[in-house]
Write an enzyme that holds these catalytic residues in place. Structure first.
Site, PDB file in Angstrom:
ATOM      1  N   ASP A 169     -14.989   6.958   1.010  1.00 54.65           N
ATOM      2  CA  ASP A 169     -14.222   7.304  -0.215  1.00 54.65           C
ATOM      3  C   ASP A 169     -13.583   5.557  -0.778  1.00 54.65           C
ATOM      4  O   ASP A 169     -13.497   5.477  -1.892  1.00 54.65           O
ATOM      5  CB  ASP A 169     -12.410   7.141   0.301  1.00 54.65           C
ATOM      6  CG  ASP A 169     -12.290   6.484   1.774  1.00 54.65           C
ATOM      7  OD1 ASP A 169     -12.739   6.549   2.372  1.00 54.65           O
ATOM      8  OD2 ASP A 169     -11.446   5.473   1.183  1.00 54.65           O
ATOM      9  N   ASN A 170     -14.558   4.627  -0.368  1.00 54.48           N
ATOM     10  CA  ASN A 170     -15.179   3.405  -1.027  1.00 54.48           C
ATOM     11  C   ASN A 170     -16.094   3.295  -1.588  1.00 54.48           C
ATOM     12  O   ASN A 170     -16.666   2.340  -1.989  1.00 54.48           O
ATOM     13  CB  ASN A 170     -14.153   2.799  -0.069  1.00 54.48           C
ATOM     14  CG  ASN A 170     -13.097   2.814   0.474  1.00 54.48           C
ATOM     15  OD1 ASN A 170     -12.093   3.075  -0.099  1.00 54.48           O
ATOM     16  ND2 ASN A 170     -12.667   1.721   2.267  1.00 54.48           N
ATOM     17  N   ARG A 201      -1.995   4.659  -3.397  1.00 54.06           N
ATOM     18  CA  ARG A 201      -1.159   3.532  -4.330  1.00 54.06           C
ATOM     19  C   ARG A 201      -1.937   2.772  -5.584  1.00 54.06           C
ATOM     20  O   ARG A 201      -1.727   1.759  -5.945  1.00 54.06           O
ATOM     21  CB  ARG A 201      -1.456   2.384  -2.924  1.00 54.06           C
ATOM     22  CG  ARG A 201      -2.229   1.968  -2.804  1.00 54.06           C
ATOM     23  CD  ARG A 201      -2.434   0.465  -1.733  1.00 54.06           C
ATOM     24  NE  ARG A 201      -3.446   0.110  -1.018  1.00 54.06           N
ATOM     25  CZ  ARG A 201      -3.625  -0.861  -0.198  1.00 54.06           C
ATOM     26  NH1 ARG A 201      -2.633  -1.689   0.107  1.00 54.06           N
ATOM     27  NH2 ARG A 201      -4.496  -1.183   0.146  1.00 54.06           N
ATOM     28  N   ASP A 210     -13.155  -0.487  -3.793  1.00 53.74           N
ATOM     29  CA  ASP A 210     -11.950  -1.644  -3.018  1.00 53.74           C
ATOM     30  C   ASP A 210     -12.472  -2.527  -2.096  1.00 53.74           C
ATOM     31  O   ASP A 210     -12.871  -2.168  -1.068  1.00 53.74           O
ATOM     32  CB  ASP A 210     -11.880   0.351  -1.951  1.00 53.74           C
ATOM     33  CG  ASP A 210     -11.109   0.491  -3.049  1.00 53.74           C
ATOM     34  OD1 ASP A 210     -10.528   0.715  -4.037  1.00 53.74           O
ATOM     35  OD2 ASP A 210     -10.548   1.848  -2.374  1.00 53.74           O
TER      36      ASP A 210
HETATM   37  P1  AMP Z   1      -8.745   1.816   2.364  1.00 60.66           P
HETATM   38  O1  AMP Z   1      -8.943   1.589   3.851  1.00 60.66           O
HETATM   39  O2  AMP Z   1      -7.806   0.653   0.752  1.00 60.66           O
HETATM   40  O3  AMP Z   1      -9.738   2.774   1.859  1.00 60.66           O
HETATM   41  O4  AMP Z   1      -7.157   3.291   2.071  1.00 60.66           O
HETATM   42  C1  AMP Z   1      -8.443   4.108   2.757  1.00 60.66           C
HETATM   43  C2  AMP Z   1      -6.322   5.334   2.303  1.00 60.66           C
HETATM   44  O5  AMP Z   1      -5.319   4.896   2.058  1.00 60.66           O
HETATM   45  C3  AMP Z   1      -6.717   5.421   0.795  1.00 60.66           C
HETATM   46  O6  AMP Z   1      -6.729   6.679   0.359  1.00 60.66           O
HETATM   47  C4  AMP Z   1      -5.512   4.567   0.394  1.00 60.66           C
HETATM   48  O7  AMP Z   1      -5.379   4.998  -1.454  1.00 60.66           O
HETATM   49  C5  AMP Z   1      -4.445   4.907   1.179  1.00 60.66           C
HETATM   50  N1  AMP Z   1      -3.524   3.783   1.413  1.00 60.66           N
HETATM   51  C6  AMP Z   1      -4.648   3.223   2.348  1.00 60.66           C
HETATM   52  N2  AMP Z   1      -2.625   1.217   1.631  1.00 60.66           N
HETATM   53  C7  AMP Z   1      -2.264   2.193   1.253  1.00 60.66           C
HETATM   54  C8  AMP Z   1      -0.678   2.359   1.029  1.00 60.66           C
HETATM   55  N3  AMP Z   1      -0.030   0.967   1.140  1.00 60.66           N
HETATM   56  N4  AMP Z   1      -0.022   2.617   0.382  1.00 60.66           N
HETATM   57  C9  AMP Z   1      -0.259   4.041   0.782  1.00 60.66           C
HETATM   58  N5  AMP Z   1      -1.771   4.786   0.321  1.00 60.66           N
HETATM   59  C10 AMP Z   1      -2.939   3.459   0.872  1.00 60.66           C
HETATM   60 MG    MG Z   2     -10.271   2.870  -0.186  1.00 56.97          MG
END
Ligand code: AMP
Ligand code: MG
Length: 533
Positions: A296-297, A138, A306
């Protein structure tokens, strides 16, 4: 040649979700949330006078997919950081110029000339488990620009689906966007390495989370958004050439000194380990809990990146888990430094196709331990206002922290009040020592601390000034963010903007004694922050 494998002390766990390693996904997954029907964003005829570099495009099509943001209906401003705008060299009227239409552009509804939006692919370990391909689900890179502070990348977070969205809707809600915006700028105000945030815009577009919320877009800024997960991805997919190109890219643009090392990838690991150690000490010293330290963060530049279910400590609790989703406490406050090392092992593993000798990689990240320990010691000494090193210092500080943990003393308030400690023998220090219920401890520790300060002829007034520049009056406690979010959800953004101003200047004496610097209210205990964003 097969890549050597590191003997990881914290080896990855076999995942029930082990991905098929097919590299990029080219089709959008099924949407599980509000579809949008708006037209493609148009490129405006003019925008800020930036030289767009778009260097990431040159990496190759394995690394990204070019695509436009997906527009949102009726965008409006929520908040802007003029400090971040200054970093980018924007003029004071940047948001008001009708020809630039920054509101539409930074909501994903239009583009400035020179922008080449793209989503990048990465993989990662989530909660210790290999999660396979992730990517900018996103977030959209708008491109890189020359600014007075060097090349900066601009990203929209929440600008719609990408090929890497998996089952996500590509959106971010107002609540989490305000948290990310405020915390990015708060961390910068605290002097902690972080990605920045230029602004948040909101839209009435409905977004389904636990309940129906509305969409928002954050414009993020950093010299690089590349994560450990980018390297992990290319260690698994597309062959060593794509990995080598990524390593060369990061070295050329961010760590040019590594180029002349006998094995540049080893030098890269070492410098990333050093940066990571520094940012971990910065977090621990201020009581910041990230909440989702997945690989990934983790930023390749050692930036905090993030902002999701993060939290600042109220009560000092080393075992504090800020993320309601983290039931096992993998990312509990006191575990963050060792998780960072685990993540560095994962990065080292991913660079093995370019390193060959596993011991070189392990030796490179070994530097993390002494740097973290030294930085943390230095920061704790500064928090206590100790200008010289004397035997017994570590014990004195440890004694304080143990009692704070035992009594769950407020972390920010304790250190801020400690700045006003009167070092004269027998002086009244009840404003700080009265924070402890254990009278005996208060008496003994204050006596020992006073003696220690006198032993280095500490001048109270000078020490107070120095300590107030390292112990903030205000941090972004959950209840402060929550109050701003509740108002914003009702259409009033005044509290977000007021709080932004406070957080950008967290050491200022003017905050002492205000509600922002006070203990959290009782209702703060019931705030639950999870991965839902
Ligand atoms: P995060 O836990 O926020 O670091 O997200 C982990 C992965 O999920 C990353 O690749 C984000 O881009 C993806 N992600 C999290 N929320 C969304 C969303 N609402 N739509 C699409 N991808 C998402
Ligand atoms: Mg992330």
């Amino acid at each position: 040649m097969a890549a050597a494998t590191l003997a990881l002390k914290c080896a990855s766990v076999a995942s029930p979700h082990e991905p098929t390693r097919t590299g990029r996904v080219n089709t959008l997954p099924a949407m599980n949330s509000t579809p949008h029907t708006a037209a493609e964003p148009q490129t405006l005829s003019t925008g800020p006078a930036w030289n767009w570099r778009n260097r990431f495009l040159a990496l190759g099509t394995e690394h990204h997919t070019e695509l436009a943001p997906q527009p949102v209906p009726a965008p409006h401003w929520v908040a802007r950081s003029e400090s971040c705008a200054e970093l980018l060299g924007l003029p004071a009227d940047w948001a008001d110029r009708s020809d630039w239409n920054a509101l539409e552009v930074l909501s994903g509804n239009a583009l400035w000339p020179g922008m080449r939006p793209l989503a990048s692919v990465y993989s990662g370990h989530q909660f210790g488990v290999w999660a396979g391909q992730l990517g900018d689900g996103r977030a959209l890179w708008l491109g890189e620009i020359d600014t007075p502070s060097g090349v900066q990348e601009l990203q929209l977070k929440g600008a719609g689906q990408t090929p890497y969205s998996r089952t996500g809707d590509g959106r971010a809600v107002l609540r989490s966007s305000i948290r990310e915006f405020l915390c990015s700028e708060a961390m910068h105000g605290l002097g902690i390495a972080t990605t920045r945030a230029l602004c948040v815009t909101g839209s009435p577009l409905p977004v389904l989370r636990e309940q129906l919320e509305t969409a928002a877009v954050v414009t993020r800024v950093a010299p690089s958004f590349i994560r450990f997960g980018h390297f992990e991805h290319f260690a698994q997919a597309d062959g060593p050439e794509a990995l080598r190109r990524l390593v060369d890219f990061v070295i050329d643009h961010h760590y040019p000194e590594c180029r002349v090392a006998p094995v540049p990838a080893v030098a890269l690991l070492k410098v990333v380990a050093m940066r990571t150690a520094e940012v971990m000490a910065q977090w621990q010293a201020v009581g910041f809990c990230h909440g989702v330290m997945n690989t990934d963060n983790m930023s390749i530049l050692g930036l905090t990146i993030d902002y999701g279910p993060f939290g600042f400590l109220d009560a000092y609790d080393p075992g504090h888990i800020c993320n309601h989703t983290d039931r096992q406490g993998r990312y509990a406050f006191s575990r963050q430094p060792s998780v960072a090392l685990w993540n560095l092992h994962a990065l080292a593993q991913s660079l093995m196709p370019l390193i060959v000798n596993a011991n070189d990689a392990l030796d490179a990240i070994e530097i993390y331990k002494p740097i973290y320990a030294d930085e943390m010691r230095r920061r704790l000494r500064a928090k206590c206002g100790l200008a010289t090193t004397q035997p017994g210092d570590a014990g004195l500080i440890d004694w304080l922290l143990k009692q704070m943990a035992y009594e769950r003393t407020d972390h920010t308030i304790l250190f801020r009040r400690l700045a006003g400690f009167n070092s004269a023998e027998g002086a009244d220090n009840s404003s700080v020592m009265g924070l402890f219920k254990d009278r005996k401890f208060s008496e003994l520790w204050a006596k020992a601390y006073g003696e220690r300060l006198r032993a280095e002829d500490s001048v109270d007034a000078e020490r107070c000034v120095a300590m107030k520049l390292t112990n903030p009056a205000v941090v972004l406690r959950n209840h402060l963010a929550e109050a701003a979010i509740r108002k914003a959800q009702a259409g009033d953004f005044s509290e977000v903007n007021r709080l932004l101003g406070v957080l950008q200047d967290p050491f200022n004496d003017a905050h002492d004694g205000t509600a922002d610097a006070d203990f959290p209210p009782d209702w703060a205990q019931h705030i639950e922050v999870s991965c839902s964003s």
